[in-house]
Each structure stands twice: as C-alpha cells, then as structure tokens.
Design an enzyme around this catalytic site. Structure first.
Site, PDB file in Angstrom:
ATOM      1  CD  GLU A  65      -2.519   1.708   0.212  1.00  0.00           C
ATOM      2  OE1 GLU A  65      -2.317   2.818  -0.298  1.00  0.00           O
ATOM      3  OE2 GLU A  65      -3.348   0.886  -0.239  1.00  0.00           O
ATOM      4  CD  GLN A  73     -12.657   6.430  -0.222  1.00  0.00           C
ATOM      5  OE1 GLN A  73     -13.430   6.504  -1.166  1.00  0.00           O
ATOM      6  NE2 GLN A  73     -11.481   5.818  -0.321  1.00  0.00           N
ATOM      7  CB  CYS A 192     -20.657   4.608  -1.643  1.00  0.00           C
ATOM      8  SG  CYS A 192     -21.931   5.112  -0.457  1.00  0.00           S
ATOM      9  CG  ASP A 328     -15.189  -0.684  -3.713  1.00  0.00           C
ATOM     10  OD1 ASP A 328     -16.009  -1.413  -3.124  1.00  0.00           O
ATOM     11  OD2 ASP A 328     -14.998   0.504  -3.409  1.00  0.00           O
ATOM     12  CB  CYS A 372     -27.042   1.708  -0.092  1.00  0.00           C
ATOM     13  SG  CYS A 372     -26.701   3.332  -0.802  1.00  0.00           S
TER      14      CYS A 372
END
Length: 453
Positions: A65, A73, A192, A328, A372
């Site tokens: 990373e 986020q 999202c 994701d 969500c």
C-alpha cells in the site's frame, strides 16, 4: 559504488568494465517471500490483513500500500454537507494496519500469477503463497472532458468522491443563490452508488433552511434507469423527490464540463444518434467515472472489463486458485460498499483458511449482501440492505424503506466507530447474526456471519 573489473576477450584484448555493486539489503528485499500478500490497504485490505496476520503470525503477511493516509470515505457525504471535516475521516495508514503484518509502502506495477509474484513500484519483487487483492477503484475524472480543469478553477464544481475536492462542496452550497444545482451519476459501477444522491438531499434541505430553495432548481441527472435499483427503496425515494420538487432525469451521462460558460453536456444513453443535452449550472456535483486500477486491468488477473475475475460466491479467483479478492476491485455483481466488504470478509476468512489447509475454497458462499444508508437530509436516512438479486435483506424488525432519525444516527455516529474499532481490525463480518436474532431466526444469511475475534 562501482567496482572496476578487467575481462579478457577471445581475441586477447583486455576490456575494463565498471560493475555496479548492489547492497545485500537490496537483494534481500527483492527476495522477500510471504505466506500471504495483501495488495491494497483500504477497507478490504486492512480487514483481510488483520484477520490473517493474527492467524499466521508476525512476518508471514505483507500489505502492499503506497498511501500514507487511510480514509473512512463514507464520512465525505457529511464533509460535503458541512457537518464533518476531512480530518475527521482520516487516520495515519501506519496506525490502522495490523502490527503483525509487514507494510510495504509501495504500489503494485505488475502481477505474475503464474509464478506467484508481484512487482512493486520500489523495484521489489514479492513472492507469495497466497494473495488477496483489494485495490479498490480508481477515479477517472479525466474521462469527462474539461472536468479536471473545472474542479481546479470553478468554485461551483465539486465532488465528494475525492479528498482533494470534497472540501469544495459546502462552500459551493453556501455561494449559490439561484439557478440550477445539478447532481450527476456516471454510466459505470461506482463505489457507494447512493452517495451520488445523498448530497443532493442534504443540499436541498440546506437551501430550504437558508431561504433560497424557491430560486434554485435541484436536478439529478443519472445514467441509471431509475432513482435506485431495488424497487422497495426506489418507491420511497421517488416519493421524496416528488414531494421535494427534485427533477429526476434518467439515462443521462456527463460527457463534458465547460467551466468558462458554466455548461454541462450530457449524452443521452438511449439515443441511437448519440444525441446530447446541455444544462447551464450554478452548482455542479460530479460523481466521476470509475474503473479498476490500470495495473489490474493490464494483468492476467482481470476479466474482460478489467475487474478482478473471481467466483462471486467463494471469492476465489476464476483461474488462479491461490488468489482471492475482496471489495470494489472485484467483479462480484453487488453494490460496492463497506457493508459488502464486511460480509465478504467472513467468507474470505473461511474459504482462504480452508484452502491453506488443503481443502476446497467453497466452504462458504457470499450472497451479495450490501447496505446503502441513503441519507435524505440532516437528520433522516433510509437504510437499504439487499442481496445479489435485489431482495431486501434487512437487519432490523422494522420497515427500513422509511426515513428514520434512528437510521441517520446509525449512519453518522455508530458506523464510523464500528469501522475504526471493529471492521478494519477484522472483528466485524456483517449484521447477519443480529438479523436472525432480531427476526427470531427468520430470513438473512445462514453463513458468513460470525466474526473471528
């Protein structure tokens, strides 16, 4: 430092050469070998690394990373709405990664799954026995003509999807006094997806509270075919936008921003002649196109669209069995949210552990659960939860399609604490057990639900 060496050629001539010395430490770095390599230190990467670093022991797990900061986020909706700051959403990366794992502060530049190696941006080549890929999505602002320039120069153009631009949103809401406030959603999978409209509801309420709503047209231009993909929640949202006089335009995809004339050009996706429509804007919130990271797209690990090609139930790679995916960057056909990662993490833990033990990696199945929390104002939220097929998979024994203040506080106050203290530490695998308890054993997942602490 170079050494001077002399070589004799076949003709008897002497050739003097300078040979670079590589330090032994560099060689050791290039020969590093880990039981498990986790590529990506975001939500999925932190979660997976935390689970397996404690299981496998110190020095057996590495996290690749490059970023120095880790962001929560989902909080950026509130940053854009003026009630949180970017600093509220961030922690130093070194503070959130598991201590028993080695942090390689570099990015991946090439994957070689046949030889189980990854080449890093610092030149190292990492060998692994098993790998978890959790690289997230990249933000392709450049794919909208004029958008990068508009984000830099036009105070009316903003985006909650980047730490660079989210701080522009609330000042833009303060500055608009009349005209058109336009909110967009692109024609591709995004992280999202609900965040594209959450900021719209907050903005509309802000305009009302500050006495300028009557002078502002609130417009949602989405590439989708409906306000939301799950009918139960779409029914509620359609009523909200009708009651609040929000204009919904479907099948429109933002193609260009002309900041000098404050025009946004949208392509009509259902037009056979590539017809376009131009909107003047006084406020423009843009959700950028997104895609899998370029290095993943170019690798043997990708599917035809560039996403990590996994079995959507086991999370194991379709062609390389010692590779798994979470989050994701995968092609699992569910909404890309932190809640999805939580549910996936339990499946990943069980299936990867089984595979390490020489068993089948099909011990557990991910059913597509995701959540969500659709914030519809400064104190209301619709808590949408559903599976791969769009069937509601609700945790609480109430109708979660209704706007509720309790769900707003769950989203704003409780979920961040769960994220920092449970999820990325590997101790939260979704609400399945609580769903069964609250519904007296009826409905919900029967697997994938007990966290390993």
């Amino acid at each position: 430092m170079n050494n001077i060496q002399v070589f004799s050629t076949r003709t008897g001539r002497l050739v003097v050469c300078a040979v670079r010395n590589f330090s032994s430490s560099t060689s050791r770095q290039q020969e590093k070998h880990y039981k498990l390599l986790v590529v990506g230190g975001g939500t999925g990467g932190c979660t997976a690394a935390s689970k397996f670093a404690s299981k496998l022991g110190k020095g057996k797990v590495a996290i690749l990373e490059p970023s120095k900061v880790h962001y929560y986020q989902p909080m950026w909706t509130f940053v854009g709405g003026g009630t949180k700051t970017v600093s509220n959403s961030s922690r130093p990366m070194g503070k959130v990664l598991p201590k028993k794992a080695d942090w390689i502060q570099a990015g991946a530049v090439a994957f070689d799954p046949k030889n189980s190696t990854v080449t890093c941006s610092n030149g190292d080549v990492i060998k692994y026995d098993y790998m978890v890929v959790s690289m997230g999505l990249q933000l392709d602002y450049h794919k909208v003509k004029g958008l990068p320039e508009a984000l830099l120069s036009d105070p009316a153009v903003c985006s909650n999807y980047s730490s660079k631009y989210v701080t522009k949103t609330f000042p833009a809401l303060e500055n608009i006094t009349d005209g058109k406030a336009i909110f967009t959603s692109p024609n591709c999978p995004i992280k999202c997806a609900g965040a594209a409209q959450k900021i719209m509801y907050i903005a509309e309420e802000y305009f009302n509270k500050n006495g300028k709503r009557d002078n502002i047209d609130v417009i949602f231009n989405t590439s989708g075919q409906a306000i939301f993909g799950v009918p139960k929640y779409a029914e509620t949202l359609n009523k909200i936008i009708e009651d609040r006089n929000i204009q919904l335009n479907c099948r429109l995809s933002l193609e260009e921003v002309r900041s000098d004339t404050r025009e946004a050009i949208f392509r009509k996706l259902d037009s056979e002649t590539n017809e376009k429509e131009t909107f003047n804007y006084n406020f423009l919130h843009v959700v950028p196109p997104m895609s899998a990271p370029d290095v993943l797209k170019a690798s043997p690990l990708a599917d035809s669209m560039g996403y990590l090609d996994i079995n959507k139930y086991s999370l194991q790679h379709a062609r390389y069995p010692n590779v798994f995916g979470i989050g994701d960057c995968t092609n699992a056909p569910t909404s890309k949210t932190g809640a999805a990662i939580a549910a996936q993490s339990g499946v990943l833990r069980r299936n990867l552990t089984a595979f390490m033990d020489g068993k089948s990696a099909s011990q557990d199945e991910y059913d597509g659960y995701t959540s969500c929390p659709l914030v519809t104002g400064y104190g209301k939220c619709v808590m949408a939860e559903f599976d791969y097929d769009g069937n509601p998979l609700e945790t609480f024994p109430i109708d979660q399609s209704k706007e509720r203040r309790t769900m707003f506080h769950m989203k704003r106050d409780i979920m961040p604490e769960m994220y920092w203290n449970l999820l990325i530490k590997g101790m939260w695998e979704g609400p399945g057990p609580y769903r069964r308890l609250m519904r007296l054993g009826m409905g919900g997942n029967k697997k994938s639900e007990v966290a390993e602490v």
